[in-house]
Design a protein around this motif. Structure first.
Motif, PDB file in Angstrom:
ATOM      1  N   ASP A  27       0.702  -1.213  -0.225  1.00 22.53           N
ATOM      2  CA  ASP A  27      -0.285  -0.386   0.043  1.00 22.53           C
ATOM      3  C   ASP A  27       0.929   1.474   0.583  1.00 22.53           C
ATOM      4  O   ASP A  27       2.136   1.245   0.533  1.00 22.53           O
ATOM      5  CB  ASP A  27      -0.860  -0.181   1.377  1.00 22.53           C
ATOM      6  CG  ASP A  27      -2.209  -0.799   1.207  1.00 22.53           C
ATOM      7  OD1 ASP A  27      -2.376  -1.697   0.006  1.00 22.53           O
ATOM      8  OD2 ASP A  27      -2.282  -1.056   2.220  1.00 22.53           O
ATOM      9  N   ILE A  42      -3.685   6.622   1.716  1.00 23.74           N
ATOM     10  CA  ILE A  42      -3.595   5.065   1.566  1.00 23.74           C
ATOM     11  C   ILE A  42      -4.374   5.869  -0.376  1.00 23.74           C
ATOM     12  O   ILE A  42      -5.700   6.357   0.045  1.00 23.74           O
ATOM     13  CB  ILE A  42      -3.901   3.759   1.568  1.00 23.74           C
ATOM     14  CG1 ILE A  42      -2.577   3.237   2.945  1.00 23.74           C
ATOM     15  CG2 ILE A  42      -3.377   2.828   1.171  1.00 23.74           C
ATOM     16  CD1 ILE A  42      -1.615   3.381   2.656  1.00 23.74           C
ATOM     17  N   THR A  45      -2.448   0.724  -4.640  1.00 26.41           N
ATOM     18  CA  THR A  45      -1.550  -0.655  -4.382  1.00 26.41           C
ATOM     19  C   THR A  45      -0.572  -0.953  -5.497  1.00 26.41           C
ATOM     20  O   THR A  45      -0.700  -1.065  -6.490  1.00 26.41           O
ATOM     21  CB  THR A  45      -2.304  -1.511  -3.839  1.00 26.41           C
ATOM     22  OG1 THR A  45      -2.940  -1.066  -2.786  1.00 26.41           O
ATOM     23  CG2 THR A  45      -1.302  -3.085  -3.218  1.00 26.41           C
TER      24      THR A  45
END
Length: 227
Positions: A27, A42, A45
């Motif tokens: 992440d 975040i 990914t």
């Protein structure tokens, strides 16, 4: 092992031997699907980013330990993307230490009327509280002491260690034709109050240029480990 903390890019487990295990994740911080190490949430990914962040951390932690500078690094396992570290307390609720060799980023935004962008800086050290809501506010040495977050000696140790570590990283990058503009660290302390470098040393924590152009963190990782 007991999970004690879930972070943005790493999870922390308590080990039976009293140490901690950091599990690096894929992440990344960013916004709208674009990787940005300066973001506080975040955003995406990226497969393999945990692996390269761990590899770079191992490389520099071993070099820094060999230079006689105290860190929390014990060992690492690339197969499961984990790093074993010594226990350490963080300063306050988390403190970031930035060392700047060039005036860019937030430094030039704050002080641009006094200095040109990209101007040399003498390993300038500044500290900010880790606080997303307040935008990671700056705090001075006197502020840290008055607030009871660290002692005068601990601050001086952090500054000296930061400048030495930054030079180690900068010299290594220079050999690869890369110029370090600034870098961000985290420090903690052991049961006796001794300061140590903690967290990670990865491409997302540094601003690096090549031939006058900024190198994105993932590209930097590729260049760093290129044969």
């Amino acid at each position: 092992m007991k999970l004690i903390y879930t972070g943005k890019t790493k999870n922390v487990f308590e080990m039976d031997n009293g140490h901690y295990l950091l599990k690096f994740k894929d992440d990344c911080t960013g916004k709208d699907g674009v990787f940005d190490p300066g973001e506080n949430s975040i955003g995406l990914t990226i497969e393999g980013v945990g692996d390269v962040n761990l590899r770079m951390s191992i490389y520099f932690f071993e070099k820094i330990n060999a230079a006689g500078i105290k860190t929390h690094f014990v060992s690492a396992n690339l197969a499961d993307t984990t790093m074993e570290v010594l226990p350490a307390k963080v300063f306050g609720k988390g403190l970031e230490v930035i060392c700047r060799h060039k005036s860019v980023g937030s430094f030039i935004r704050r002080y641009g009327e006094y200095i040109e962008e990209g101007a040399d800086l003498p390993a300038y050290v500044e500290t900010t509280f880790k606080n997303d809501e307040l935008g990671d506010p700056l705090v001075t040495k006197d502020g840290l002491i008055v607030l009871g977050i660290m002692s005068d000696k601990q601050y001086d140790d952090i500054k000296e260690m930061t400048q030495k570590i930054t030079q180690i990283v900068a010299d290594d990058l220079k050999e690869k034709g890369l110029i370090l503009y600034d870098i961000k660290f985290e420090f903690g302390y052991d049961a006796d109050g001794n300061v140590m470098l903690i967290d990670e040393i990865a491409s997302g924590n540094m601003r690096v240029y090549k031939d006058g152009k900024y190198i994105e963190p993932m590209t930097l990782s590729e260049l760093f480990f290129a044969k």
